[in-house]
Design a protein around this motif. Sequence first.
Motif, short mmCIF file in Angstrom:
data_model
loop_
_atom_site.label_atom_id
_atom_site.label_comp_id
_atom_site.label_asym_id
_atom_site.label_seq_id
_atom_site.Cartn_x
_atom_site.Cartn_y
_atom_site.Cartn_z
N LEU A 1 0.85 -1.19 0.00
CA LEU A 1 0.00 0.00 0.00
C LEU A 1 0.88 1.24 0.00
O LEU A 1 1.83 1.34 0.78
CB LEU A 1 -0.90 0.01 1.24
N ALA A 2 0.57 2.17 -0.91
CA ALA A 2 1.41 3.36 -1.03
C ALA A 2 0.59 4.52 -1.55
O ALA A 2 -0.59 4.37 -1.93
CB ALA A 2 2.59 3.07 -1.96
N VAL A 3 1.22 5.69 -1.57
CA VAL A 3 0.58 6.87 -2.14
C VAL A 3 0.25 6.60 -3.61
O VAL A 3 1.05 6.03 -4.34
CB VAL A 3 1.50 8.09 -2.01
N GLY A 4 -0.96 7.00 -4.02
CA GLY A 4 -1.39 6.79 -5.40
C GLY A 4 -2.24 5.55 -5.59
O GLY A 4 -2.79 5.33 -6.67
N LYS A 5 -2.36 4.72 -4.55
CA LYS A 5 -3.17 3.51 -4.63
C LYS A 5 -4.52 3.74 -3.94
O LYS A 5 -4.64 4.57 -3.04
CB LYS A 5 -2.45 2.33 -3.99
N PRO A 6 -5.55 3.00 -4.37
CA PRO A 6 -6.87 3.14 -3.72
C PRO A 6 -6.80 2.77 -2.25
O PRO A 6 -6.07 1.85 -1.86
CB PRO A 6 -7.75 2.15 -4.50
N ALA A 7 -7.54 3.49 -1.43
CA ALA A 7 -7.59 3.18 -0.01
C ALA A 7 -8.23 1.81 0.19
O ALA A 7 -9.21 1.47 -0.49
CB ALA A 7 -8.38 4.24 0.73
N PRO A 8 -7.71 1.01 1.10
CA PRO A 8 -8.32 -0.30 1.39
C PRO A 8 -9.72 -0.11 1.98
O PRO A 8 -10.10 1.00 2.38
CB PRO A 8 -7.37 -0.90 2.43
N PRO A 9 -10.48 -1.19 2.07
CA PRO A 9 -11.81 -1.10 2.69
C PRO A 9 -11.71 -0.56 4.12
O PRO A 9 -10.75 -0.83 4.84
CB PRO A 9 -12.30 -2.55 2.68
N PHE A 10 -12.72 0.21 4.50
CA PHE A 10 -12.77 0.79 5.83
C PHE A 10 -13.76 0.00 6.66
O PHE A 10 -14.96 -0.05 6.35
CB PHE A 10 -13.19 2.27 5.76
N ALA A 11 -13.28 -0.64 7.73
CA ALA A 11 -14.17 -1.45 8.57
C ALA A 11 -13.67 -1.41 10.00
O ALA A 11 -12.52 -1.77 10.27
CB ALA A 11 -14.21 -2.89 8.07
N LEU B 1 -13.35 8.91 16.70
CA LEU B 1 -12.48 7.83 17.18
C LEU B 1 -13.22 6.51 17.02
O LEU B 1 -14.39 6.40 17.41
CB LEU B 1 -12.10 8.05 18.64
N ALA B 2 -12.52 5.52 16.47
CA ALA B 2 -13.14 4.22 16.25
C ALA B 2 -12.17 3.12 16.67
O ALA B 2 -10.96 3.32 16.75
CB ALA B 2 -13.52 4.05 14.78
N MET B 3 -12.74 1.95 16.94
CA MET B 3 -11.95 0.81 17.38
C MET B 3 -11.75 -0.17 16.22
O MET B 3 -12.69 -0.49 15.50
CB MET B 3 -12.65 0.08 18.54
N ASP B 4 -10.52 -0.62 16.05
CA ASP B 4 -10.22 -1.56 14.98
C ASP B 4 -10.90 -2.90 15.24
O ASP B 4 -11.13 -3.29 16.39
CB ASP B 4 -8.70 -1.77 14.89
N ALA B 5 -11.23 -3.57 14.17
CA ALA B 5 -11.88 -4.88 14.27
C ALA B 5 -10.84 -5.97 14.05
O ALA B 5 -10.41 -6.23 12.92
CB ALA B 5 -13.00 -5.00 13.24
N GLU B 6 -10.39 -6.57 15.15
CA GLU B 6 -9.42 -7.67 15.10
C GLU B 6 -8.18 -7.31 14.28
O GLU B 6 -7.69 -8.12 13.48
CB GLU B 6 -10.09 -8.94 14.56
N ASN B 7 -7.69 -6.10 14.48
CA ASN B 7 -6.48 -5.61 13.80
C ASN B 7 -6.62 -5.53 12.29
O ASN B 7 -5.61 -5.45 11.57
CB ASN B 7 -5.27 -6.49 14.15
N GLY B 8 -7.85 -5.54 11.81
CA GLY B 8 -8.06 -5.51 10.36
C GLY B 8 -7.52 -4.25 9.70
O GLY B 8 -6.85 -4.31 8.67
N MET B 9 -7.80 -3.08 10.29
CA MET B 9 -7.32 -1.82 9.72
C MET B 9 -5.80 -1.71 9.86
O MET B 9 -5.12 -1.25 8.94
CB MET B 9 -8.00 -0.65 10.42
N PHE B 10 -5.29 -2.13 11.00
CA PHE B 10 -3.85 -2.06 11.17
C PHE B 10 -3.14 -2.96 10.17
O PHE B 10 -2.04 -2.64 9.71
CB PHE B 10 -3.47 -2.47 12.61
N THR B 11 -3.76 -4.08 9.82
CA THR B 11 -3.14 -4.99 8.86
C THR B 11 -3.26 -4.48 7.43
O THR B 11 -2.26 -4.42 6.69
CB THR B 11 -3.79 -6.39 8.96
N SER B 12 -4.46 -4.09 7.02
CA SER B 12 -4.70 -3.73 5.62
C SER B 12 -4.25 -2.31 5.27
O SER B 12 -4.02 -2.01 4.09
CB SER B 12 -6.18 -3.89 5.28
N TRP B 13 -4.09 -1.46 6.28
CA TRP B 13 -3.62 -0.09 6.05
C TRP B 13 -2.18 0.07 6.57
O TRP B 13 -1.25 0.20 5.78
CB TRP B 13 -4.52 0.92 6.77
#
Length: 406
Positions: A71-81, A165-177
């Motif tokens: 994942l880098a600048v210029g790429k589509p943002a991953p799903p937000f969950a 402020l939101a809570m990550d779901a099982e580290n999903g955002m930390f992993t995919s972003w």
Amino acid sequence: MLSKRSRTVLAGLALALLFPSSSAPQAADDTPPPAAPSAEPKAASPESVPAAKIVPAAGPETSRTEPEITLAVGKPAPPFAVASWVKGEPIDSLKPGQVYVVEFWATWCGPCLQGMPHISQLQTDYGDKVRIIGISKEEENVVKEFLAKDREEGVTWDQTVKYSLAMDAENGMFTSWFRAAGRSGIPCAFLVGKDGVIEWIGHPQQIDEPLAKVTEGTWDRKAAIAEYEAEIQRMKLAAVTRRLQVEISVAMRAKEYDKALSLVDELAEAMPGSPLPSTVRLTVLSQSGRTEEATALIDELVKQDWDKGELLTGLASGIATARFPGTLENAERLARRAVELSEEKSPGPIHTLARVFAEKGQLDDAIAWERKALALAENNVTILRTLREYESLKDAAQKPTEAAKP
């Protein structure tokens, strides 16, 4: 000469000056420390606090395969969950036509807390034009308890934070972003443009200009992509050097000095032109008792650096503290040359020269030079503590003399 205890104390105090850090904002590893610190951040500024991306301690099993950056600048943002919301209106996805800032943070992260008022002000300034969302992978009750605490007398963190402020779901955002972008330090912000493409990634304290240009429609995405690609290469190099330094440290603890030197060769290949491999090699040679080789390397480095002054300060300090072989006279010669090259305008070399005098037992000279260093770096904790230590040692040395007087 200083006592063994004093030498140990002062060696620790000198590190920050011998290896000056960048002026970039401070970041911390996203893995929480064993003991949770106070919710109150320590007062600091990017200019006075190292911008270290702290990496968790690694053992002999450290992987030699670097993580792939997808994942880098210029790429589509991953799903937000996310799992739940603590502040702000919930959303289930990033909507087209809206600018977003997605920031990864934690309640125990001092740099994150220091930046919260700044981010809150940005949310206030931009209003509906920008949606800022902080993501934490902690337990929801931990974040809620944090928000209820005072940031300062009469003002809670909940009152301070003006964004969602939101809570990550099982580290999903930390992993995919976060992990997918190869990041290791928080806080870390992702700026998403109106078309859902990531426009910028970095420390939120540096987001002001990119955010203004993205919202105004003047952001140069092609230039940002090129700049971030260069940053990715720097990140990969940093990952390689961190791994090698960990492996060298492990080999040193095991007294496998030949292996450590072989790893230093790898470090030199990864960092052509950098002085770091040479200083690491010197440390290995010195600690392994290869005094002749270490002395020869010092002589070589001094010749190379005599008119540059990049290594003289560290070499002088290493000799003065007996980490490297050599005499205090040679340490003084190198420190004086470093001070000369800096035109007495840099506190590091002056601090080191003071240290040499302290090791020689010339406390009056040590105090005088340390005061000069302090004048160049007012309120520097390292220099101030060292100066107090020298003054304390001088007072202690004078007491027996005073007691002997009739």
